[in-house]
Scaffold this motif. Structure first.
Motif, short mmCIF file in Angstrom:
data_model
loop_
_atom_site.label_atom_id
_atom_site.label_comp_id
_atom_site.label_asym_id
_atom_site.label_seq_id
_atom_site.Cartn_x
_atom_site.Cartn_y
_atom_site.Cartn_z
N ALA A 1 4.11 0.07 -0.46
CA ALA A 1 4.21 0.48 0.93
C ALA A 1 2.83 0.54 1.57
N TRP A 2 2.79 0.57 2.89
CA TRP A 2 1.51 0.60 3.60
C TRP A 2 1.47 1.63 4.73
N ASP A 3 2.57 2.26 5.04
CA ASP A 3 2.60 3.32 6.05
C ASP A 3 3.81 4.21 5.77
N THR A 4 4.00 5.24 6.59
CA THR A 4 5.10 6.16 6.30
C THR A 4 6.45 5.50 6.43
N THR B 1 -0.29 -0.39 -1.02
CA THR B 1 -1.02 -1.64 -1.13
C THR B 1 -2.27 -1.51 -0.27
N SER B 2 -3.44 -1.71 -0.85
CA SER B 2 -4.67 -1.54 -0.08
C SER B 2 -4.76 -2.56 1.04
N ALA B 3 -4.27 -3.78 0.79
CA ALA B 3 -4.31 -4.80 1.83
C ALA B 3 -3.42 -4.41 3.00
N GLY B 4 -2.17 -4.05 2.70
CA GLY B 4 -1.24 -3.66 3.76
C GLY B 4 -1.73 -2.46 4.53
N LEU B 5 -2.30 -1.49 3.81
CA LEU B 5 -2.80 -0.28 4.46
C LEU B 5 -3.99 -0.61 5.35
N ALA B 6 -4.90 -1.47 4.86
CA ALA B 6 -6.06 -1.86 5.67
C ALA B 6 -5.62 -2.59 6.93
N LEU C 1 -7.48 7.43 2.76
CA LEU C 1 -6.79 8.56 2.16
C LEU C 1 -6.05 9.40 3.19
N GLY C 2 -6.43 9.29 4.45
CA GLY C 2 -5.63 9.91 5.50
C GLY C 2 -4.25 9.28 5.55
N ALA C 3 -4.21 7.95 5.41
CA ALA C 3 -2.92 7.25 5.38
C ALA C 3 -2.11 7.64 4.15
N VAL C 4 -2.79 7.75 3.01
CA VAL C 4 -2.12 8.16 1.77
C VAL C 4 -1.52 9.56 1.94
N ALA C 5 -2.26 10.45 2.57
CA ALA C 5 -1.78 11.82 2.78
C ALA C 5 -0.51 11.84 3.63
N ARG C 6 -0.48 10.99 4.65
CA ARG C 6 0.72 10.93 5.50
C ARG C 6 1.92 10.41 4.71
N ILE C 7 1.67 9.44 3.86
CA ILE C 7 2.75 8.89 3.03
C ILE C 7 3.25 9.94 2.04
N ALA C 8 2.32 10.60 1.36
CA ALA C 8 2.69 11.61 0.36
C ALA C 8 3.47 12.76 0.99
N ALA C 9 3.11 13.11 2.24
CA ALA C 9 3.81 14.19 2.92
C ALA C 9 5.21 13.78 3.35
N LEU D 1 -6.50 13.29 -4.79
CA LEU D 1 -5.65 14.38 -5.26
C LEU D 1 -5.31 15.33 -4.11
N ALA D 2 -6.28 15.61 -3.27
CA ALA D 2 -6.03 16.48 -2.12
C ALA D 2 -5.03 15.84 -1.15
N ALA D 3 -5.01 14.51 -1.11
CA ALA D 3 -4.08 13.79 -0.25
C ALA D 3 -2.66 13.77 -0.82
N GLY D 4 -2.52 14.13 -2.09
CA GLY D 4 -1.20 14.17 -2.70
C GLY D 4 -0.91 13.06 -3.68
N ALA D 5 -1.89 12.20 -3.99
CA ALA D 5 -1.68 11.12 -4.94
C ALA D 5 -1.70 11.65 -6.37
N VAL D 6 -0.85 11.09 -7.22
CA VAL D 6 -0.84 11.45 -8.64
C VAL D 6 -1.14 10.24 -9.52
N GLY D 7 -1.47 9.14 -8.87
CA GLY D 7 -1.89 7.94 -9.56
C GLY D 7 -2.84 7.18 -8.66
N VAL D 8 -3.72 6.37 -9.26
CA VAL D 8 -4.61 5.51 -8.48
C VAL D 8 -4.78 4.17 -9.18
#
Length: 285
Positions: A29-32, A49-54, A71-79, A108-115
């Motif tokens: 995924a690349w957005d919420t 996907t870093s490409a899709g997110l970029a 990581l702001g985008a990752v935080a929105r996805i994780a939420a 981790l603060a953004a909510g990711a549990v894998g990288v």
């Protein structure tokens, strides 16, 4: 005493999904919106996907996006989703190992549990520039960056799944032997799994599965072996990478061009029902 930290538990759940022969299937995924649709389709986890997110943030792929925006985008996805989230952090959004550790703390603060952490070099770091550096980071340097990521996660008490991406095949920088040498070094440094994009030939995949002392992740798209075939070879994770984003953006361009040139709308056939999409993406609200 059992650790009841939700992030810790989510990380353990994500880690357990990497089973050779019963792979974790990742429609990236690349957005919420894309993350919610991937979750609704039944995915056990969401990975970016870093490409899709970029692209979504108006930036080209290839270590051109800054840490905070990514990581702001990752935080929105994780939420937005209930399943574990893994973040593609390219080469770590940092010049040195200490900076990679900072990125891990932010992930981790953004909510990711894998990288995912890749070993490719881009413009300004050695790709097509002088100094004798090749298209990949030297093994020792990349191992140091992975070790910093592991140390940061361990200090936070989170069993973060570190997927070490090796671009030997993708960049034509080496074959199976070179890939296995890098894999061994990165696993010893603290990686949990190995990701080798570009490796889809069954014999190559079979050799990698046999030689990598950890879960193997491959990248798929049109023309690649099926999930069932890759599972039979012992693959533990199957990723779509940027391919779904590319397909989605192709629809946008086709529809826009058709509307603006022919004045017709055939490219829009097959779109999701408005009410259904509104329910899924609106969380029922």
């Amino acid at each position: 005493m059992t650790n009841q930290n939700p992030t810790h538990e989510a990380a353990l759940a994500f880690r357990a999904l990497h089973t050779p022969g019963r792979p974790l299937i990742v429609p990236n995924a690349w957005d919420t919106a894309s993350a919610l649709l991937v979750e609704e389709a039944g995915a056990a986890a969401v990975a970016t996907t870093s490409a899709g997110l970029a692209w979504d943030l108006g930036t080209a792929d290839g270590d051109r996006l800054d840490r905070d925006r990514a990581l702001g985008a990752v935080a929105r996805i994780a939420a937005a989703v209930r399943v574990p989230v893994s973040a593609d952090i390219e080469s770590g959004y940092a010049k040195d190992a200490a900076g990679v550790g900072d990125t891990i703390r932010a992930a981790l603060a953004a909510g990711a549990v894998g990288v995912n952490i890749e070993d490719a070099l881009y413009d300004g770091e050695g790709d097509d520039v002088g100094g004798g550096r090749g298209p990949l980071r030297p093994v020792a340097e990349q191992a140091e960056r992975i070790a910093a990521a592991r140390a940061a996660a361990d200090a936070a008490g989170v069993p973060l799944f570190i997927n070490a991406r090796i671009d030997t095949v993708l960049r034509g920088a080496g074959g199976v032997e070179e890939t296995l040498e890098r894999a061994a070094a990165f696993l010893a440094a603290g990686a949990d799994g190995i990701f080798v994009p570009g490796a889809v030939d069954p014999e190559t995949v079979k050799s990698l599965v046999a030689g990598v002392e950890g879960p193997l992740n491959v990248l798929v798209g049109p023309g690649a072996p099926s999930v069932a075939e890759l599972a039979a070879l012992g693959v533990a994770r199957i990723s779509a990478g940027s391919s779904i984003a590319q397909a989605a953006h192709a629809v946008v361009r086709r529809a826009a061009r058709e509307l603006l040139s022919a004045g017709t709308y055939d490219s829009l056939t097959g779109g999701l029902d408005y009410a259904e999409l509104n329910t899924v993406l609106g969380g029922g609200r």
